[in-house]
Design a protein around this motif. Structure first.
Motif, mmCIF file in Angstrom:
data_model
loop_
_atom_site.group_PDB
_atom_site.id
_atom_site.type_symbol
_atom_site.label_atom_id
_atom_site.label_comp_id
_atom_site.label_asym_id
_atom_site.label_seq_id
_atom_site.Cartn_x
_atom_site.Cartn_y
_atom_site.Cartn_z
ATOM 1 N N LEU A 66 -6.244 13.524 4.203
ATOM 2 C CA LEU A 66 -5.581 14.727 3.709
ATOM 3 C C LEU A 66 -4.873 14.447 2.392
ATOM 4 C CD1 LEU A 66 -4.688 17.666 4.191
ATOM 5 C CD2 LEU A 66 -2.739 16.770 5.500
ATOM 6 N N ALA A 67 -4.233 13.279 2.276
ATOM 7 C CA ALA A 67 -3.544 12.913 1.036
ATOM 8 C C ALA A 67 -4.524 12.800 -0.126
ATOM 9 C CB ALA A 67 -2.787 11.606 1.239
ATOM 10 N N VAL A 68 -5.696 12.236 0.137
ATOM 11 C CA VAL A 68 -6.722 12.111 -0.899
ATOM 12 C C VAL A 68 -7.167 13.494 -1.357
ATOM 13 C CG1 VAL A 68 -9.070 11.325 -1.389
ATOM 14 C CG2 VAL A 68 -7.489 9.840 -0.113
ATOM 15 N N GLN A 69 -7.395 14.380 -0.405
ATOM 16 C CA GLN A 69 -7.816 15.743 -0.741
ATOM 17 C C GLN A 69 -6.776 16.465 -1.588
ATOM 18 O OE1 GLN A 69 -8.618 17.739 2.952
ATOM 19 N NE2 GLN A 69 -10.254 16.324 3.547
ATOM 20 N N ARG A 70 -5.507 16.220 -1.320
ATOM 21 C CA ARG A 70 -4.431 16.915 -2.026
ATOM 22 C C ARG A 70 -4.007 16.206 -3.304
ATOM 23 N NH1 ARG A 70 -2.651 21.984 0.281
ATOM 24 N NH2 ARG A 70 -3.739 22.048 2.280
ATOM 25 N N GLY A 71 -4.590 15.056 -3.583
ATOM 26 C CA GLY A 71 -4.218 14.312 -4.773
ATOM 27 C C GLY A 71 -2.818 13.739 -4.700
ATOM 28 N N VAL A 72 -2.403 13.344 -3.503
ATOM 29 C CA VAL A 72 -1.057 12.831 -3.284
ATOM 30 C C VAL A 72 -1.136 11.372 -2.861
ATOM 31 C CG1 VAL A 72 1.011 13.027 -1.835
ATOM 32 C CG2 VAL A 72 -0.156 15.090 -2.644
ATOM 33 N N GLN A 73 -0.291 10.545 -3.433
ATOM 34 C CA GLN A 73 -0.203 9.142 -3.044
ATOM 35 C C GLN A 73 1.042 8.928 -2.198
ATOM 36 O OE1 GLN A 73 -0.231 7.175 -6.877
ATOM 37 N NE2 GLN A 73 -2.463 6.922 -6.804
ATOM 38 N N TYR A 74 1.137 7.778 -1.578
ATOM 39 C CA TYR A 74 2.328 7.488 -0.793
ATOM 40 C C TYR A 74 2.647 6.006 -0.871
ATOM 41 C CZ TYR A 74 -1.397 6.542 2.634
ATOM 42 O OH TYR A 74 -2.535 6.089 3.254
ATOM 43 N N GLU A 75 3.922 5.715 -0.694
ATOM 44 C CA GLU A 75 4.365 4.325 -0.645
ATOM 45 C C GLU A 75 5.372 4.184 0.491
ATOM 46 O OE1 GLU A 75 8.068 4.254 -3.818
ATOM 47 O OE2 GLU A 75 6.051 3.820 -4.560
ATOM 48 N N MET A 76 5.357 3.018 1.127
ATOM 49 C CA MET A 76 6.204 2.781 2.282
ATOM 50 C C MET A 76 7.116 1.603 2.021
ATOM 51 S SD MET A 76 5.100 2.216 6.290
ATOM 52 C CE MET A 76 4.329 0.602 6.025
ATOM 53 N N ARG A 77 8.398 1.795 2.326
ATOM 54 C CA ARG A 77 9.374 0.728 2.177
ATOM 55 C C ARG A 77 10.130 0.576 3.497
ATOM 56 N NH1 ARG A 77 12.576 2.589 -3.124
ATOM 57 N NH2 ARG A 77 12.554 4.511 -1.906
ATOM 58 N N ILE A 78 10.116 -0.625 4.028
ATOM 59 C CA ILE A 78 10.791 -0.916 5.289
ATOM 60 C C ILE A 78 11.910 -1.905 5.016
ATOM 61 C CG2 ILE A 78 10.539 -1.791 7.638
ATOM 62 C CD1 ILE A 78 9.013 0.729 7.233
ATOM 63 N N ALA A 79 13.096 -1.630 5.567
ATOM 64 C CA ALA A 79 14.255 -2.497 5.312
ATOM 65 C C ALA A 79 14.056 -3.887 5.887
ATOM 66 C CB ALA A 79 15.516 -1.864 5.898
ATOM 67 N N ALA A 80 13.268 -4.006 6.939
ATOM 68 C CA ALA A 80 12.983 -5.310 7.553
ATOM 69 C C ALA A 80 11.580 -5.266 8.133
ATOM 70 C CB ALA A 80 14.011 -5.633 8.635
ATOM 71 N N ASP A 81 10.916 -6.405 8.132
ATOM 72 C CA ASP A 81 9.528 -6.440 8.589
ATOM 73 C C ASP A 81 9.383 -6.203 10.084
ATOM 74 O OD1 ASP A 81 8.648 -6.940 6.045
ATOM 75 O OD2 ASP A 81 8.727 -9.129 6.285
ATOM 76 N N ALA A 82 10.407 -6.525 10.843
ATOM 77 C CA ALA A 82 10.264 -6.480 12.299
ATOM 78 C C ALA A 82 11.326 -5.603 12.943
ATOM 79 C CB ALA A 82 10.313 -7.880 12.881
ATOM 80 N N ILE A 83 11.380 -4.328 12.520
ATOM 81 C CA ILE A 83 12.276 -3.377 13.176
ATOM 82 C C ILE A 83 11.604 -2.917 14.461
ATOM 83 C CG2 ILE A 83 13.461 -1.164 13.011
ATOM 84 C CD1 ILE A 83 13.510 -1.473 10.023
ATOM 85 N N VAL A 84 12.247 -3.179 15.568
ATOM 86 C CA VAL A 84 11.688 -2.812 16.873
ATOM 87 C C VAL A 84 12.657 -1.860 17.561
ATOM 88 C CG1 VAL A 84 10.963 -3.655 19.142
ATOM 89 C CG2 VAL A 84 10.444 -4.988 17.080
ATOM 90 N N ILE A 85 12.112 -0.794 18.157
ATOM 91 C CA ILE A 85 12.943 0.174 18.854
ATOM 92 C C ILE A 85 12.254 0.591 20.140
ATOM 93 C CG2 ILE A 85 11.951 2.148 17.639
ATOM 94 C CD1 ILE A 85 14.761 3.426 17.734
#
Length: 407
Positions: free
Chosen positions: A180-199
């Motif tokens: 869907l993002a490709v179709q809409r011409g939208v990119q995304y980026e993900m930032r996580i405060a820590a690699d191993a956040i478990v909940i």
């Protein structure tokens, strides 16, 4: 209630509409009456649904809208909570005006005035969000009515709480909206405060909430822009922020936003849309750690199961429902809930028989059982092994007290 995506409508309801809402409130648990109510076709595609489905959607819409009037963390007797409390205590919990007045420490005259104002406020919200389905098409189902359907479908799922790596969960949700993002011409980026956040959460509900929220963001982001994801721990919870630059006119995916909000709430969290300067929008999804105290409600009245689910929203309980004794015995044996709330008057197999079987089976004999019935016979319930007895109608405080005693 978030009506940002609703179509513009008249701001105030006419008196006839207010009176119809009062009429529904007075017959909230009378399904045959609601099936033929004039508003039964106004909150869903009436021609596509059975009378029973229309009545259920109408009733659920009213109940959910009342719940949305809850002001949050304010004292119970605060004036800011008055509208919610008078509606909930009188119409949902079934207290008389005299009993409501005593609960809120106000005069009966004041209680009547507050109730009339609350009814008008409720009608105004429903008027603004109403749906008139003249074509009978699926598109005629409004965002609130469809949100109620999402809530109902989610309520049917048995809780599946486990420890989840947040990064893995987000990556899976992003994969679902990648095309869907490709179709809409939208990119995304993900930032996580820590690699191993478990909940510890219900994986399925949280994933579905994230997918719906991302779908909303991608469909409403301006082309050639970036949707940014941030995840970080907060007090006993995890917060996911989805930020994007919105198109000037947001016309799509309002149902995805409502679905994200309903699913997040069902998972014990929340989803809030925040508007910022220069067209920036941020979806804040907060998911709290689950204590995984599972409550099995065995009752042939789906409305009672929904009511108890609302009572326990935001509390450390997961609720699953069973519509008859046979299903209840199966879930009790397979899922081993922490507590069982059991109705007595059910078809085919009444609650007394179910209680006896629960207490004689090895897998279920130690599970605490709260008998909840209009049949006021606590001594019989206790003699058969119940740990608590609740006479219907049930209030939220009485339910919470009984659950705490059984833990």
């Amino acid at each position: 209630m978030n009506l940002t995506e609703s179509q513009s409508v008249e701001t105030a309801p006419d008196e006839g509409f207010v009176e119809m809402i009062r009429d529904i409130l007075s017959h909230l648990y009378d399904y045959p009456y609601l099936q033929t109510h004039p508003l039964a076709d106004r909150f869903g595609p009436g021609k596509l649904l059975t009378p029973q489905e229309r009545a259920r959607i109408l009733r659920t819409t009213i109940l959910k809208t009342i719940e949305e009037m809850h002001p949050g963390s304010v004292p119970f007797r605060s004036v800011h909570a008055r509208a919610y409390n008078v509606l909930n205590l009188h119409y949902v919990e079934g207290l008389t005006i005299q009993e409501v007045a005593r609960e809120l420490a106000i005069s009966e005259r004041q209680c009547y005035r507050d109730l009339r104002k609350a009814e008008e406020s409720l009608a105004a919200v429903l008027w603004a969000a109403r749906v008139v389905s003249e074509t009978g098409s699926a598109e005629g189902l409004g965002v609130i009515a469809r949100g109620n359907l999402v809530h109902r479908e989610a309520a049917r799922l048995s809780p599946e709480v486990s420890e989840i790596n947040v990064c893995t969960l987000l990556e899976g949700a992003l994969e679902a909206v990648k095309a869907l993002a490709v179709q809409r011409g939208v990119q995304y980026e993900m930032r996580i405060a820590a690699d191993a956040i478990v909940i510890r959460v219900d994986r399925l509900l949280v994933r579905q909430a994230l997918v719906s929220a991302l779908s909303y963001a991608v469909q409403n982001a301006s082309p050639q822009t970036v949707v940014r994801l941030d995840a970080f721990p907060v007090a006993n919870a995890i917060r996911v922020q989805i930020a994007f630059t919105a198109q000037k006119e947001r016309k799509g995916a309002s149902e995805s936003l409502v679905a994200a909000q309903q699913l997040a709430r069902r998972a014990g969290g929340e989803c809030v849309l925040e508007t910022k300067p220069f067209g920036e929008l941020t979806l804040n999804l907060t998911f709290r750690q689950s204590s995984h105290c599972c409550v099995l409600v065995i009752d042939d009245n789906a409305g009672l199961i929904e009511l108890l689910q609302r009572y326990l929203t935001g509390e450390p309980y997961e609720v699953m429902g069973a519509s008859d004794g046979r299903e209840g015995l199966f879930l009790a044996s397979e899922r081993r809930p922490d507590v069982i709330v059991l109705d007595i008057m059910m078809p085919q197999q009444d609650g007394w028989e179910v209680l006896q079987r629960l207490k004689t089976q090895e897998k279920t004999k130690d599970i605490p059982v709260i008998v909840c019935s209009v049949l006021n016979d606590p001594e019989l319930a206790f003699s058969l092994g119940a740990c608590e007895f609740l006479a219907k109608p049930v209030t939220r405080d009485r339910l919470l007290t009984a659950l705490k005693r059984c833990q």
